[in-house]
Design a protein around this motif. Structure first.
Motif, PDB file in Angstrom:
ATOM      1  N   ALA A 279     -25.393 -28.204  33.444  1.00 22.90           N
ATOM      2  CA  ALA A 279     -24.858 -28.842  31.841  1.00 22.90           C
ATOM      3  C   ALA A 279     -24.105 -30.038  32.142  1.00 22.90           C
ATOM      4  N   ALA A 280     -22.966 -29.618  32.889  1.00 21.98           N
ATOM      5  CA  ALA A 280     -22.256 -30.480  33.280  1.00 21.98           C
ATOM      6  C   ALA A 280     -20.969 -29.881  34.444  1.00 21.98           C
ATOM      7  N   LEU A 281     -20.890 -30.710  35.340  1.00 17.66           N
ATOM      8  CA  LEU A 281     -19.936 -30.268  36.409  1.00 17.66           C
ATOM      9  C   LEU A 281     -18.339 -30.291  36.603  1.00 17.66           C
ATOM     10  N   VAL A 282     -17.073 -29.759  36.551  1.00 20.05           N
ATOM     11  CA  VAL A 282     -16.399 -30.439  36.465  1.00 20.05           C
ATOM     12  C   VAL A 282     -15.509 -29.950  37.995  1.00 20.05           C
ATOM     13  N   GLY A 283     -14.977 -31.373  38.709  1.00 27.03           N
ATOM     14  CA  GLY A 283     -14.220 -30.678  39.766  1.00 27.03           C
ATOM     15  C   GLY A 283     -12.839 -31.572  39.929  1.00 27.03           C
ATOM     16  N   PHE A 284     -12.210 -30.312  40.141  1.00 32.64           N
ATOM     17  CA  PHE A 284     -10.534 -29.955  39.870  1.00 32.64           C
ATOM     18  C   PHE A 284     -10.075 -30.751  40.781  1.00 32.64           C
ATOM     19  N   ASP A 285      -8.907 -31.797  41.181  1.00 32.28           N
ATOM     20  CA  ASP A 285      -8.528 -31.653  42.690  1.00 32.28           C
ATOM     21  C   ASP A 285      -7.061 -31.913  42.410  1.00 32.28           C
ATOM     22  N   CYS A 286      -6.658 -32.137  43.656  1.00 29.95           N
ATOM     23  CA  CYS A 286      -4.787 -33.226  43.123  1.00 29.95           C
ATOM     24  C   CYS A 286      -5.053 -33.772  43.837  1.00 29.95           C
ATOM     25  N   SER A 287      -5.664 -34.188  44.953  1.00 28.67           N
ATOM     26  CA  SER A 287      -6.010 -34.872  46.302  1.00 28.67           C
ATOM     27  C   SER A 287      -6.963 -36.226  45.640  1.00 28.67           C
ATOM     28  N   GLU A 288      -6.244 -37.415  44.890  1.00 23.47           N
ATOM     29  CA  GLU A 288      -7.015 -37.966  44.263  1.00 23.47           C
ATOM     30  C   GLU A 288      -8.401 -39.061  45.356  1.00 23.47           C
ATOM     31  N   THR A 289      -7.583 -39.171  46.774  1.00 25.27           N
ATOM     32  CA  THR A 289      -8.572 -40.443  47.329  1.00 25.27           C
ATOM     33  C   THR A 289      -9.840 -39.310  47.904  1.00 25.27           C
ATOM     34  N   ALA A 290      -9.779 -38.453  48.436  1.00 23.71           N
ATOM     35  CA  ALA A 290     -10.426 -36.651  48.327  1.00 23.71           C
ATOM     36  C   ALA A 290     -11.199 -36.847  46.780  1.00 23.71           C
ATOM     37  N   LEU A 291     -10.471 -36.628  46.123  1.00 23.53           N
ATOM     38  CA  LEU A 291     -11.525 -36.889  44.731  1.00 23.53           C
ATOM     39  C   LEU A 291     -12.258 -38.138  44.235  1.00 23.53           C
ATOM     40  N   PHE A 292     -11.861 -38.804  44.582  1.00 17.37           N
ATOM     41  CA  PHE A 292     -12.762 -39.913  44.630  1.00 17.37           C
ATOM     42  C   PHE A 292     -13.793 -40.129  44.897  1.00 17.37           C
ATOM     43  N   GLU A 293     -13.881 -40.084  46.776  1.00 11.56           N
ATOM     44  CA  GLU A 293     -15.213 -39.579  47.378  1.00 11.56           C
ATOM     45  C   GLU A 293     -16.022 -39.308  47.658  1.00 11.56           C
ATOM     46  N   ILE A 294     -15.676 -37.889  46.913  1.00 13.31           N
ATOM     47  CA  ILE A 294     -16.571 -36.588  46.257  1.00 13.31           C
ATOM     48  C   ILE A 294     -17.774 -37.541  44.888  1.00 13.31           C
ATOM     49  N   GLU A 295     -16.342 -38.063  44.447  1.00 10.74           N
ATOM     50  CA  GLU A 295     -17.414 -38.174  43.072  1.00 10.74           C
ATOM     51  C   GLU A 295     -17.963 -39.713  43.895  1.00 10.74           C
ATOM     52  N   GLN A 296     -17.773 -40.664  44.721  1.00  9.37           N
ATOM     53  CA  GLN A 296     -18.537 -41.238  44.330  1.00  9.37           C
ATOM     54  C   GLN A 296     -19.916 -40.928  45.382  1.00  9.37           C
ATOM     55  N   GLU A 297     -20.064 -39.731  46.002  1.00  8.73           N
ATOM     56  CA  GLU A 297     -20.852 -38.652  46.229  1.00  8.73           C
ATOM     57  C   GLU A 297     -22.072 -38.762  45.758  1.00  8.73           C
ATOM     58  N   MET A 298     -20.953 -38.099  44.869  1.00 13.05           N
ATOM     59  CA  MET A 298     -22.447 -36.608  43.857  1.00 13.05           C
ATOM     60  C   MET A 298     -22.861 -38.267  42.399  1.00 13.05           C
ATOM     61  N   ARG A 299     -22.116 -39.473  42.854  1.00 11.28           N
ATOM     62  CA  ARG A 299     -23.168 -40.378  41.523  1.00 11.28           C
ATOM     63  C   ARG A 299     -23.847 -41.091  42.262  1.00 11.28           C
ATOM     64  N   ARG A 300     -24.063 -40.830  44.069  1.00  8.62           N
ATOM     65  CA  ARG A 300     -25.438 -41.707  44.745  1.00  8.62           C
ATOM     66  C   ARG A 300     -26.240 -40.331  45.116  1.00  8.62           C
ATOM     67  N   ARG A 301     -26.010 -39.366  45.152  1.00  5.70           N
ATOM     68  CA  ARG A 301     -26.722 -38.478  45.542  1.00  5.70           C
ATOM     69  C   ARG A 301     -28.058 -37.745  44.250  1.00  5.70           C
ATOM     70  N   TYR A 302     -26.637 -37.380  43.615  1.00  7.23           N
ATOM     71  CA  TYR A 302     -26.870 -36.881  41.592  1.00  7.23           C
ATOM     72  C   TYR A 302     -26.952 -37.894  40.429  1.00  7.23           C
ATOM     73  N   PRO A 303     -27.679 -38.999  40.529  1.00  3.36           N
ATOM     74  CA  PRO A 303     -27.593 -39.856  39.489  1.00  3.36           C
ATOM     75  C   PRO A 303     -27.307 -39.283  38.353  1.00  3.36           C
ATOM     76  N   ALA A 304     -27.892 -38.231  37.696  1.00  5.77           N
ATOM     77  CA  ALA A 304     -28.928 -37.647  36.318  1.00  5.77           C
ATOM     78  C   ALA A 304     -27.491 -36.404  35.917  1.00  5.77           C
ATOM     79  N   LEU A 305     -26.197 -36.174  37.392  1.00  4.81           N
ATOM     80  CA  LEU A 305     -25.530 -35.104  36.669  1.00  4.81           C
ATOM     81  C   LEU A 305     -24.443 -35.810  36.056  1.00  4.81           C
TER      82      LEU A 305
END
Ligand SMILES: NC(=O)c1ccc[n+]([C@@H]2O[C@H](COP(=O)([O-])OP(=O)(O)OC[C@H]3O[C@@H](n4cnc5c(N)ncnc54)[C@H](O)[C@@H]3O)[C@@H](O)[C@H]2O)c1
Length: 660
Positions: free
Chosen positions: A319-345
């Motif tokens: 239903a939702a996936l929460v990515g928790f991390d303290c590394s801002e840039t790396a979290l930004f990158e995984i967010e970009q990837e998830m939006r690109r690969r799984y737009p409905a998520l």
């Protein structure tokens, strides 16, 4: 050839738009149905249809065209892509012809004036089958010939492996104009296949014959199509290609294609191929029923393991996936990837530290996750050896925070990622992971399921040997390896993450799952393989330098203690650790002492307490040397013991504790 080009260009133009393509094939089919009907009368009457049969011919042809058009449309044959016409499609076309012929025969006999020449029914069926199959195969052939004729600059290659995968690759090479290879033939190590033809191309010989065959066929590359090869078989194939001076590439695995990770038909050979791990069989329905429509939270979501967990989880539609991390840039990158690969998520990146209970509470309150995968940790052994308090604060108390808050917010499943370094630990990183395992287990009291999953190294994770070696090779070497005998277990990150999901779907609560890692790999051999994969010669083009083991580093990691047992885990690659645990109250007391030691920055108390909690913890001599006067007699004995075996807890207690 010019004719082929013209026809292919015309076909390509028509096929460019979907509407144009659909209209073109419908029109072609209607024409063929009519031609078959008229042809059947012409053949029956030897090309001179009597005047009194002409009415029957036109009426029957109209019926054939209408019934066949409706039947082909109903069976989906008005939508097929003729470029990829296959034997299976041929069977479907034949079946459609028979069905349409039977239906039209009934209508024709009912409506056409008697006497009707019945043999035309059979002749029409035969003609129509030849026409409808012929036009499809002809289109495919013309497009394939045209695409091959276009590719004069293509590289000449052998397909290594004359099995199903090889045949598939050949088909791709023939039908896909973007596949820039001209295939000279097959190579196969099975002598039974030599001289045989696979889809018209010969199996020219075995791997040993490659130097001769490559020269004879002017081949430049080998495309390896052996998905079932073990690591050693794959290495042998690569060696044959290297000896023949051929570049080599391979087919992506089915898992990679299913993930959408690769789009090309061949990719470079990766060090993972040489490990030859078989594909993981997963209980898809078990994992799906757990994850689908649940809110899942992953800590360390920006790291190597956490980010792969996010990718794998996304496939099961949470239903939702929460990515928790303290590394801002790396979290930004995984967010970009998830939006690109799984737009409905619904992916929610959340920045924060697992050491901050309040922040964790905010995130849990907002999303109310029902499954938590805890992959946030500090993991570098020498770094943690130098930062003992930080290791405990992050790996032990961070885990304690996430686990207890999970319990507070009614999470159903809590899964901690552990490491083989937790077994008979010889360093801070390992002992803190072992204490984290004990903490997680001590929280199991029949409510939510608290489990850990322990495994060895994964290939290519942040800061691990493969990326480091690749950088060293790119810089011209040398590659630095700590010890010639240093061995590690390895698996790929996707395999480990999939098995983590599998293990968590089997959890009853309190287990420590252990992933089967196969055979350990000598790091120096891995380095040599990587040099070879880069097309260079190990020890000649790139030197391998041995630098000596680092503080707290073992030559060989274990996955479970020898004296303690593991039991079968319900999956061939998963076992369950059946070793000791600590009751909740005792654990709480130990954690209290550890916390006080961290607050007062008391390294002796900290190490002593860790040793008390994990009796087979064997502190590194570098760490022991930081605790007390190196000249101390008892400490010297403890250090010696630490180098060779487990330092008895009493000995360390006396040596360290005596000075407290
Ligand atoms: N990489 C391996 O080979 C391997 C093998 C077995 C087990 N593991 C275990 O898996 C876990 C993750 O390893 P990895 O390779 O993904 O490491 P990584 O360094 O790539 O990822 C760890 C992530 O955790 C985050 N993190 C660390 N401390 C945090 C904190 N206080 N709050 C929030 N986020 C924090 C980091 O920013 C990082 O993104 C570790 O516990 C490790 O022991 C790793």
């Amino acid at each position: 050839m010019k004719f082929f080009h013209l026809v292919a260009a015309a076909l390509a133009n028509v096929f460019r738009s979907k509407r144009g393509y659909l209209w073109a094939i419908r029109l072609a089919q209607l024409t063929l149905f009519a031609l078959a009907g008229i042809g059947s009368f012409l053949l029956r009457f030897e090309f001179s249809v009597p005047a009194d049969s002409l009415r029957a011919m036109w009426l029957a042809t109209a019926i054939w065209v209408m019934v066949k058009a409706a039947t082909f449309q109903a069976l989906g044959l008005g939508r097929g892509v003729w470029r990829y016409f296959s034997v299976r499609d041929m069977a479907r076309v034949a079946a459609a012809n028979i069905a349409a012929s039977l239906a039209s025969s009934i209508a024709i006999l009912a409506f056409c004036p008697a006497p009707f020449p019945r043999s035309t029914l059979a002749i029409d069926l035969l003609l129509c089958a030849v026409f409808t199959v012929g036009i499809r195969s002809g289109t495919r052939l013309i497009l394939e010939l045209a695409s091959r004729a276009h590719t004069t600059t293509d590289r000449r290659a052998f397909i290594y492996g004359a099995g199903g995968a090889g045949a598939l690759l050949l088909r791709e090479a023939r039908s896909n104009p973007t596949f820039r290879y001209r295939i000279c033939g097959f190579i196969d190590d099975n002598p039974e296949k030599h001289g045989m033809l696979v889809n018209g191309l010969p199996v020219c010989g075995a791997g040993e014959d490659l130097p001769r065959l490559a020269a004879a066929h002017h081949a430049q590359e080998a495309l390896i199509a052996i998905p079932s090869a073990s690591g050693s078989e794959f290495s042998r194939v690569v060696e044959h290609c290297r000896r023949a001076g051929l570049k080599f590439r391979t087919m992506p695995s089915l898992a990679e294609m299913a993930d959408g990770r690769v789009t090309a038909q061949v990719r470079d050979v990766a060090v993972e191929d040489l490990l030859g791990r078989s594909a993981v069989e997963l209980n898809w329905s078990g994992i799906r029923s757990k994850i689908e429509n649940s809110v899942v939270l992953v800590t360390g979501a920006a790291g190597s393991i956490g980010s792969e967990l996010c990718r794998q989880i996304a496939r099961f539609q949470p239903a939702a996936l929460v990515g928790f991390d303290c590394s801002e840039t790396a979290l930004f990158e995984i967010e970009q990837e998830m939006r690109r690969r799984y737009p409905a998520l619904a992916f929610h990146p959340e920045i924060g530290s697992i050491q901050n209970r309040q922040r964790l509470g905010d995130v849990f309150r907002r999303y109310q996750p029902s499954i938590v995968y805890h992959a946030a940790a500090f993991k570098h052994v020498p770094m943690m050896e130098a930062h003992v308090f930080e290791a405990v604060e992050n790996n032990v108390f961070g885990t304690y925070n996430v686990a207890t808050i999970s319990a507070e917010f009614g999470v159903g499943d809590f899964v901690m990622i552990s490491s083989d370094k937790a077994v008979r630990p010889t360093n801070m990183m390992g002992v803190t992971k072992r204490v984290a395992e004990l903490t997680v287990r001590s929280l199991q009291n029949g409510g939510p399921r608290f489990v850990s999953v322990r495994f060895g190294n994964v290939l290519g994770s942040n800061g691990s040997v493969v990326p480091i070696f690749k950088r060293q090779i790119a810089a011209g070497g040398p590659i630095t390896v700590t010890h010639p005998e240093m061995k590690r277990y390895f698996m790929t990150i996707p395999e480990a993450s999939q098995l983590v999901l599998e293990a968590s779907s089997m959890a009853r609560g309190g287990e420590i799952f252990i992933l089967e890692m196969g055979e350990p790999v000598r790091i120096a051999d891995l380095a040599r393989q990587l040099v070879k994969l880069s097309g260079l010669r190990p020890d000649e083009d790139i030197r391998i330098e041995f630098t000596g083991a680092r503080p707290g580093e073992k030559l060989f990691e274990e996955l479970h203690n020898t004296e303690e047992q593991t039991i079968a885990g319900g999956h061939e690659k998963i076992r369950i650790y059946a070793g000791a645990s600590l009751p909740h109250e005792k654990m709480a007391r130990h954690l209290g002492v550890l916390r006080a030691a961290c607050e007062s920055r008391d390294i002796r108390r900290l190490v002593l307490e860790l040793k008390d909690m994990v009796p087979d913890y064997n502190p590194s001599k570098e760490l022991l040397a930081r605790l007390i006067d190196p000249g101390h007699f008892r400490l010297a004995r403890a250090i010696d013991a630490a180098e060779t075996a487990i330092a008895p807890v009493e000995e360390v207690r006396v040596a360290v504790g005596g000075l407290l």
